[in-house]
Design a protein around this motif. Structure first.
Motif, short mmCIF file in Angstrom:
data_model
loop_
_atom_site.label_atom_id
_atom_site.label_comp_id
_atom_site.label_asym_id
_atom_site.label_seq_id
_atom_site.Cartn_x
_atom_site.Cartn_y
_atom_site.Cartn_z
N GLU A 258 36.77 21.03 -2.72
CA GLU A 258 36.38 20.02 -1.74
C GLU A 258 36.00 18.72 -2.46
OE1 GLU A 258 33.01 19.23 1.73
OE2 GLU A 258 32.96 21.03 0.47
N PHE A 259 36.52 17.60 -1.97
CA PHE A 259 36.25 16.29 -2.58
C PHE A 259 35.20 15.57 -1.75
CE2 PHE A 259 37.07 11.71 -3.02
CZ PHE A 259 36.86 11.59 -4.38
N ILE A 260 34.09 15.23 -2.38
CA ILE A 260 33.00 14.48 -1.73
C ILE A 260 33.05 13.05 -2.27
CG2 ILE A 260 30.53 14.38 -1.29
CD1 ILE A 260 30.39 17.34 -1.93
N PRO A 261 33.44 12.07 -1.46
CA PRO A 261 33.67 10.72 -2.00
C PRO A 261 32.41 10.01 -2.47
CG PRO A 261 33.89 10.75 0.40
CD PRO A 261 33.76 12.17 -0.03
N LEU A 262 31.32 10.12 -1.75
CA LEU A 262 30.09 9.42 -2.12
C LEU A 262 28.95 10.44 -2.14
CD1 LEU A 262 30.45 6.15 -0.02
CD2 LEU A 262 30.80 6.40 -2.48
N ASN A 263 28.97 11.28 -3.15
CA ASN A 263 27.94 12.30 -3.27
C ASN A 263 26.64 11.69 -3.78
OD1 ASN A 263 26.99 15.07 -3.28
ND2 ASN A 263 27.01 14.89 -5.51
N GLN A 264 25.53 12.04 -3.17
CA GLN A 264 24.23 11.51 -3.55
C GLN A 264 23.45 12.57 -4.32
OE1 GLN A 264 22.08 9.86 -0.25
NE2 GLN A 264 23.83 8.68 0.50
N THR A 265 23.08 12.22 -5.55
CA THR A 265 22.30 13.10 -6.41
C THR A 265 20.96 12.46 -6.71
OG1 THR A 265 24.36 13.91 -7.42
CG2 THR A 265 22.30 14.39 -8.57
N VAL B 177 0.84 -1.19 0.00
CA VAL B 177 0.00 0.00 0.00
C VAL B 177 0.88 1.24 0.00
CG1 VAL B 177 -1.87 1.20 1.20
CG2 VAL B 177 -1.73 -1.29 1.28
N GLU B 178 0.47 2.27 -0.73
CA GLU B 178 1.20 3.54 -0.82
C GLU B 178 2.66 3.32 -1.25
OE1 GLU B 178 0.03 6.58 -0.57
OE2 GLU B 178 -2.01 5.93 -0.10
N ALA B 179 2.84 2.51 -2.26
CA ALA B 179 4.20 2.23 -2.74
C ALA B 179 4.76 3.45 -3.48
CB ALA B 179 4.19 1.01 -3.67
N SER B 180 6.02 3.72 -3.22
CA SER B 180 6.71 4.83 -3.88
C SER B 180 8.12 4.39 -4.21
CB SER B 180 6.73 6.08 -3.00
OG SER B 180 7.44 5.83 -1.80
N ILE B 181 8.69 4.99 -5.25
CA ILE B 181 10.02 4.63 -5.74
C ILE B 181 10.89 5.87 -5.75
CG2 ILE B 181 9.40 4.98 -8.16
CD1 ILE B 181 11.60 2.10 -6.90
N ARG B 182 12.16 5.69 -5.39
CA ARG B 182 13.16 6.77 -5.44
C ARG B 182 14.44 6.20 -6.03
NH1 ARG B 182 14.99 8.48 -0.55
NH2 ARG B 182 14.12 6.72 0.57
N ALA B 183 15.27 7.09 -6.53
CA ALA B 183 16.55 6.68 -7.11
C ALA B 183 17.60 7.72 -6.78
CB ALA B 183 16.44 6.49 -8.63
N LYS B 184 18.80 7.25 -6.47
CA LYS B 184 19.91 8.12 -6.12
C LYS B 184 21.13 7.72 -6.96
CE LYS B 184 18.23 10.53 -2.60
NZ LYS B 184 18.20 12.01 -2.54
N LEU B 185 21.88 8.74 -7.38
CA LEU B 185 23.13 8.52 -8.08
C LEU B 185 24.27 8.71 -7.10
CD1 LEU B 185 24.73 8.08 -10.73
CD2 LEU B 185 24.75 10.56 -11.00
N ILE B 186 25.07 7.66 -6.91
CA ILE B 186 26.22 7.69 -6.00
C ILE B 186 27.47 7.85 -6.86
CG2 ILE B 186 27.42 6.54 -4.12
CD1 ILE B 186 24.50 7.20 -3.52
N LYS B 187 28.12 8.99 -6.72
CA LYS B 187 29.31 9.28 -7.53
C LYS B 187 30.17 10.30 -6.81
CE LYS B 187 30.70 10.87 -12.15
NZ LYS B 187 30.23 11.43 -13.44
N SER B 188 31.48 10.13 -6.92
CA SER B 188 32.40 11.08 -6.31
C SER B 188 32.32 12.42 -7.02
CB SER B 188 33.83 10.55 -6.35
OG SER B 188 33.93 9.32 -5.66
N LYS B 189 32.54 13.48 -6.26
CA LYS B 189 32.39 14.83 -6.79
C LYS B 189 33.41 15.76 -6.16
CE LYS B 189 29.13 18.71 -6.86
NZ LYS B 189 27.80 19.19 -6.41
N GLN B 190 33.87 16.69 -6.95
CA GLN B 190 34.76 17.74 -6.45
C GLN B 190 34.12 19.08 -6.72
OE1 GLN B 190 38.75 17.56 -7.93
NE2 GLN B 190 39.52 19.07 -6.46
N THR B 191 33.96 19.87 -5.67
CA THR B 191 33.29 21.16 -5.79
C THR B 191 34.22 22.19 -6.44
OG1 THR B 191 34.01 21.83 -3.59
CG2 THR B 191 31.93 20.64 -3.75
N LYS B 192 33.64 23.35 -6.74
CA LYS B 192 34.43 24.42 -7.34
C LYS B 192 35.51 24.95 -6.40
CE LYS B 192 30.59 25.93 -10.25
NZ LYS B 192 29.67 27.06 -10.61
N GLU B 193 35.26 24.78 -5.09
CA GLU B 193 36.24 25.24 -4.11
C GLU B 193 37.34 24.22 -3.85
OE1 GLU B 193 32.49 27.29 -3.83
OE2 GLU B 193 33.02 25.16 -3.67
#
Length: 422
Positions: A250-257, A232-248
């Motif tokens: 900073e390195f984010i090892p497991l960034n979730q998008t 009942v009330e089933a819902s689906i979500r999806a996340k992209l797990i990928k490393s990211k480096q910001t403009k400043e």
């Protein structure tokens, strides 16, 4: 794979020296530890680079271990959840140990009361009224403790009204025994009825696919429910797990998008009666906007999909998870249909649930396809505007020529009049 490929290359070079007509069977041997350590470092780095470490495994378990947790007292403050999360062997051990310790503890107190009152010295004396009838040692006190806490009451050992301390102990053991029963039985019931077991019957397709749908490039995967009782009330979500480096820097090892699978249109709310294909449109807001077929195997990313809903039978919320790495994303494929119409009902063939078939799909990224489509539309607009401009230029040129001709004619007429006057 890299080790086996090197070994196969060596064996192929050796087999070239043998007779061509003689069949040669090449086995891929297991290289010893010394040979593995002596491999070139660049090859070992290349092999390590190709390997993608999963964040969430295919069965939905998170591949994360918590280490160096100093505030372990927090687990004891939430002792109920801690017991529920334990493995079954530890849970059963604690269940048995709690009852055994309480029985032994109160049995020891019953024996001490009888010993301090002198009941042990008057065993068999009919004129002596003991605290507990027929209690003649620690074993009998232990059995009386079990009968009291479990309310069995065999009728052989009973407490008398001449022992006020025994009456108080009986009240304390009855109340504490009820609390222990409620706590341990509740813990076992919650562990047995955990909704994560219901999630075992929620299945995800082995692979995700990328193909065209309604003229747009889409990322798709399939979900299904094996039980007749619905979520009942089933819902689906999806996340992209990928490393990211910001403009400043900073390195984010497991960034979730977040990957949009119909949040704005309501397509993420599922009526999961038959298997459904979940689609993600690759547009400018999608993280796959600039990824093409050739670039996809080079990406180190992981797609985590989460299916949530309430169990219809118990009303408890369950969650099923799975993930797809780049090697499990098929470009240019679609899922095989599994739903057929029979005599009066629809039938789902779960044998074809994970099957896919190849389809015509461009190898370009969604961004490149959009640019190509815009270029294909530009010549049409250019042709209309250019024709209008050319027509206007021709008209101006003709007007200029007519004006020049008219000036020349006027000049000729003026010269003739002057000559005639002379």
């Amino acid at each position: 794979v890299c080790l086996f490929s090197m070994a196969a290359n060596v064996l192929e070079e050796d087999s070239m020296e043998q007779d061509i007509e003689s069949p040669v069977t090449i086995h891929q041997p297991k290289l010893p530890k010394q040979a593995r350590e002596d491999l070139p470092k660049n090859i070992s780095k290349e092999c390590a680079k190709r390997r993608i470490q999963r964040y969430v495994r295919k069965d939905g378990k998170c591949n994360v271990h918590h280490g160096n947790v100093r505030e372990t007292y927090r687990y004891l403050t939430d002792i109920f959840t801690t017991l529920v999360d334990l493995k079954w062997r530890f849970n059963l051990l604690i269940f048995v140990m709690v009852y055994t310790v309480t029985w032994l503890f109160f049995g020891m107190i019953w024996w001490l009361i009888a010993y301090m009152r002198g009941d042990m010295d008057h065993i068999g004396d009919s004129t002596w009224t003991p605290c507990v009838s027929n209690l003649n040692g620690f074993v009998s006190a232990f059995l009386f403790s079990i009968e009291t806490e479990t309310t069995i009451g065999y009728g052989y050992r009973v407490i008398t009204d001449k022992c006020p301390e025994g009456i108080i102990l009986l009240l304390v053991q009855s109340v504490l025994g009820s609390i222990v029963n409620a706590f341990m039985v509740g813990c076992m019931f919650v562990k047995i009825s955990q909704p994560k077991k219901r999630a075992e019957t929620l299945v995800f397709s082995t692979n995700a696919v990328i193909s065209m749908r309604d003229g747009k490039l889409c990322l798709m995967f399939r979900v299904g429910d094996l039980r007749n009782s619905h979520i009942v009330e089933a819902s689906i979500r999806a996340k992209l797990i990928k490393s990211k480096q910001t403009k400043e820097g900073e390195f984010i090892p497991l960034n979730q998008t977040d990957i949009n699978v119909g949040y704005y249109t309501g397509d993420d709310r599922l009526f999961l009666v038959s298997p459904l294909i979940i689609s993600h449109e690759i547009n400018q807001q999608s993280p796959f906007w600039e990824i093409s077929k050739a670039q996809l195997p080079k990406e180190e990313l992981e797609i985590v999909v989460i299916l949530e809903g309430m169990v219809e039978a118990t009303g408890m919320t369950c969650q099923a998870r799975s993930s797809y790495i780049t090697s499990e994303i098929l470009w240019g494929y679609r899922f095989t249909p599994v739903l057929t119409l029979e005599d009066g009902f629809y039938e789902v063939d779960y044998n074809s649930f994970h099957e896919t078939y190849e389809t015509n799909t461009p190898v370009y990224s969604a961004k490149e396809l959009a640019e190509m489509a815009s270029r294909a539309e530009l010549p049409l607009t250019w042709s209309v505007s250019s024709k209008l401009d050319q027509h206007a230029e021709l008209e101006t040129e003709e007007e200029e020529k007519n004006q020049e001709d008219q000036n020349e004619r006027n000049g000729d007429v003026a010269n003739l009049e002057n000559e005639s006057k002379v």
